[in-house]
Design an enzyme around this catalytic site. Structure first.
Site, PDB file in Angstrom:
ATOM      1  CD  GLU A 182     -21.578  18.099   5.769  1.00 36.16           C
ATOM      2  OE1 GLU A 182     -22.498  18.053   6.600  1.00 36.16           O
ATOM      3  OE2 GLU A 182     -20.400  18.330   6.081  1.00 36.16           O
TER       4      GLU A 182
ATOM      5  CG  ASP B  49     -17.686  18.623   4.431  1.00 38.95           C
ATOM      6  OD1 ASP B  49     -17.880  19.245   5.499  1.00 38.95           O
ATOM      7  OD2 ASP B  49     -18.322  17.601   4.118  1.00 38.95           O
TER       8      ASP B  49
ATOM      9  CB  SER C   7     -20.336  18.817   9.338  1.00 44.52           C
ATOM     10  OG  SER C   7     -21.150  17.746   9.054  1.00 44.52           O
TER      11      SER C   7
ATOM     12  CG  ASP D 172      -7.839  16.804  28.944  1.00 47.65           C
ATOM     13  OD1 ASP D 172      -8.824  16.395  28.287  1.00 47.65           O
ATOM     14  OD2 ASP D 172      -7.566  16.416  30.102  1.00 47.65           O
ATOM     15  CB  ILE D 173     -11.969  19.728  25.882  1.00 48.92           C
ATOM     16  CG1 ILE D 173     -11.200  20.143  24.617  1.00 48.92           C
ATOM     17  CG2 ILE D 173     -13.184  20.628  26.129  1.00 48.92           C
ATOM     18  CD1 ILE D 173     -10.494  21.487  24.694  1.00 48.92           C
TER      19      ILE D 173
ATOM     20  N   GLY E  99      -8.365  14.097  30.805  1.00 50.73           N
ATOM     21  CA  GLY E  99      -8.077  12.862  30.070  1.00 50.73           C
ATOM     22  C   GLY E  99      -9.134  12.615  29.015  1.00 50.73           C
TER      23      GLY E  99
ATOM     24  CG  ASP F 132     -13.995  13.982  27.490  1.00 49.34           C
ATOM     25  OD1 ASP F 132     -14.639  14.200  26.438  1.00 49.34           O
ATOM     26  OD2 ASP F 132     -13.105  14.763  27.913  1.00 49.34           O
TER      27      ASP F 132
END
Ligand SMILES: *[C@@H]1O[C@H](CO)[C@@H](O)[C@H](O)[C@H]1NC(C)=O
Ligand SMILES: *[C@@H]1O[C@H](CO)[C@@H](O)[C@H](O)[C@H]1NC(C)=O
Ligand SMILES: *[C@@H]1O[C@H](CO)[C@@H](O)[C@H](O)[C@H]1NC(C)=O
Length: 560
Positions: free
Chosen positions: A280, A284, A478, A520-521, A539, A541
């Site tokens: 992690e 990051d 992550s 937008d996905i 839009g 979601d």
């Protein structure tokens, strides 16, 4: 197992009986059984020393919220006029009456305390278990996690004198679980020893893929005052040699000395031993230093001196940043938990700490979680499980996508609606439009009046990283939070260079001026709890939020 069950039953009456009844105490929190996965090992030794933190009632959280929106809403005359440390703290400072009542109670009981925050709303106490049981009408026991064997000293309930009931809101750690809390992502896939740059972005995501997909510039930032902070918890160390290997392979255009700096708190460490590198922590740092080209990046390593898990870590990193005169302008955190694991008073308090940082101009971003509608990690469920702290309306929650023709929702991308925090006005239209589109889909499984999350998303599948010298790929939200944070950090660099203020709390801007600057996905969903979860639609979601970044359009939306 049988012995444990009996022990719990036997201890319950002790916990709830005489001390509370006889001393006119006000119960602040009580739970009916140990946290899932924990069982009682026995009473804590009376001499064992506890580091407890107590929260005093904040005087004006509503004023803080108003001030936060006032400086974060593009249509406001005060947009960008961020508050000073003292101005933000003043809203949450307890009243003089509250401070006097609590400190004289502690003094009368011979308890030393220190003040943890600039506002004075958190105090730290070090007391033996015997005295903690007395002061808080508690029964501190040792709880053991059934699979990890980790132990935590906790109580099933606690109370304060009636005369202080209006002045104290939380004592921590008390009724929350210990270290079993999870990180939001970083589902480490096999770390194969794949070498060199990936064949294609469809199989392996690299900084170059994200730069081309989102138009993220590769030219170095110029403003040294514009910092990017990365939270690290749970003995996750960010390895500088791995970063160098990563940058050499995937950002050969950068200086080979490019790195991050480290800050530690709560006894946090900075092991640079190769085998101690955390998946992690490396993810990051590699996707902030590797994407936010030239932005000074700090890895903030939170240790475990305060004898608790990531929830205490959140509290401590927030208080650490609130104490700083110049906190980083962007903070990314890839850890989280299920909302129902956090007592509501603690959730409120942590959310108000985020609001203070936002009012001071810090963009706080969190990964939304990796369990789709089932929570922080995939789990069995009936009702949908919202995640924490994504339900806090004062931060930006980042979900995940995959693929690029078209980009579609990643099925693990946690999204949904908080049970603790109501829908904030900045997203009211977006959420009500989505609820109309949903119709009866998932009706009754989620809280339609809650704060909806995530707010935005980025790629989150098959990210190439280097851990302990080897390349491999990881998935998770992550991956997404550092990516979106890097975009914001680069925008801030240009804003500072232009003599403008940084973006600060992003959401009122994202849901208005910047909404059309996000891609937008509209396909995919986040299954869980024996459903298909929420669908991605046109839009906003509850799986990909408003969508993924388009750097050039975001520049324009930021007035650049
Ligand atoms: C409180 O602090 C004082 C001064 O540091 C110290 O002498 C005393 O032993 C402390 N009391 C307790 C109960 O820890
Ligand atoms: C790693 O990823 C590959 C393909 O992306 C998948 O087939 C494999 O099951 C994954 N391994 C783990 C341990 O998740
Ligand atoms: C739903 O959300 C609202 C707004 O935060 C809250 O007041 C209410 O208690 C929640 N309902 C449940 C069942 O959790």
């Amino acid at each position: 197992m049988f012995a444990h069950t009996v022990l719990v039953a036997a201890l319950l009456p002790l916990t709830l009986a005489s001390p509370l009844a006889t001393r006119n105490m006000h119960v602040l929190a009580r739970r009916s059984g140990p946290p899932a996965g924990f069982s009682v090992a026995g009473a804590a030794s009376p001499d064992a020393v506890l580091n407890l933190r107590v929260a005093l009632t904040q005087s004006n959280p509503a004023g803080l919220e108003d001030a936060l929106y006032d400086v974060s809403t593009p249509s406001s005359a005060n947009y960008g006029n961020h508050l000073t440390k003292e101005e933000a703290a003043a809203f949450v400072a307890p009243t003089q009456e509250a401070t006097a009542a609590v400190t004289s109670w502690l003094n009368n009981n011979g308890v030393n305390y220190t003040t943890l925050t600039p506002a004075g709303d958190w105090l730290s106490l070090t007391v033996p278990v015997s005295q903690a049981n007395e002061l808080f009408g508690a029964q501190f026991n040792v709880y053991t996690h059934e699979t990890t064997g980790q132990q935590a000293v906790r109580t099933m309930s606690y109370a304060v004198p009636q005369t202080l009931a209006a002045h104290l809101t939380v004592v921590y750690p008390t009724t929350t679980k210990g270290k079993a809390g999870g990180k939001a992502g970083g589902k480490a896939n096999s770390t194969s020893s794949a070498s060199g740059v990936a064949a294609s972005c469809a199989n392996t995501v690299t900084p170059a893929c994200l730069q081309s997909l989102y138009g993220i510039p590769t030219t170095p930032a110029t403003q040294s005052s514009n910092q990017l902070g990365v939270s690290g918890f749970i003995d996750q160390f960010a390895n500088q040699a791995d970063l160098k290997t990563f940058l050499t392979a995937l950002r050969p255009d950068l200086s080979s000395s490019t790195t991050f700096s480290v800050q530690t708190l709560d006894g946090g460490e900075n092991s640079q031993t190769a085998q101690d590198a955390g998946t992690e922590a490396n993810l990051d740092t590699q996707y902030t230093v590797g994407l936010a080209t030239g932005v000074p990046t700090t890895f903030i390593s939170v240790g475990e001196k305060n004898q608790d898990g990531d929830l205490g870590g959140f509290l401590d990193i927030m208080n650490f940043l609130l104490n700083e005169n110049d906190p980083p302008a962007v903070l990314t955190t890839s850890y989280g938990d299920n909302e129902d694991a956090i007592p509501v008073g603690m959730a409120d308090n942590l959310c108000n700490a985020v609001a203070q940082l936002g009012a001071r101009g810090v963009s706080v971003l969190f990964a939304s979680g990796d369990g789709g509608v089932s929570g922080s990690q995939a789990a069995q469920c009936t009702d949908f499980v919202p995640t924490f702290p994504s339900g806090c309306p004062y931060l930006t929650s980042v979900g995940a996508t995959t693929g690029n023709s078209p980009e579609t929702a990643a099925s693990f991308s946690a999204g949904g609606f908080s049970n603790y925090f109501g829908t904030p006005s900045y997203q009211a239209t977006a959420v009500s439009t989505y609820l109309k589109t949903l119709g009866n889909t998932n009706a009754g499984l989620f809280n339609a009046s809650g704060r909806g999350y995530p707010d935005v998303s980025t790629q989150g599948v098959n990210f190439e990283i280097v851990v302990d010298g080897s390349a491999g790929t990881v998935d998770g939200t992550s991956c997404a939070s550092p990516t979106f944070a890097s975009v914001i950090a680069l925008l801030n660099d240009q804003l500072v260079a232009a003599g403008k203020s940084t973006l600060g709390f992003l959401n009122p801007w994202l849901y208005s001026t910047a909404a059309s600057a996000l891609t937008d996905i509209t396909s995919g969903d986040n299954p869980g709890c024996n459903t298909n979860g929420f669908p991605a639609v046109t839009g906003w979601d509850a799986v990909t939020g408003l969508g993924t970044p388009n750097f050039a359009k975001l520049q324009a939306a930021a007035g650049l």
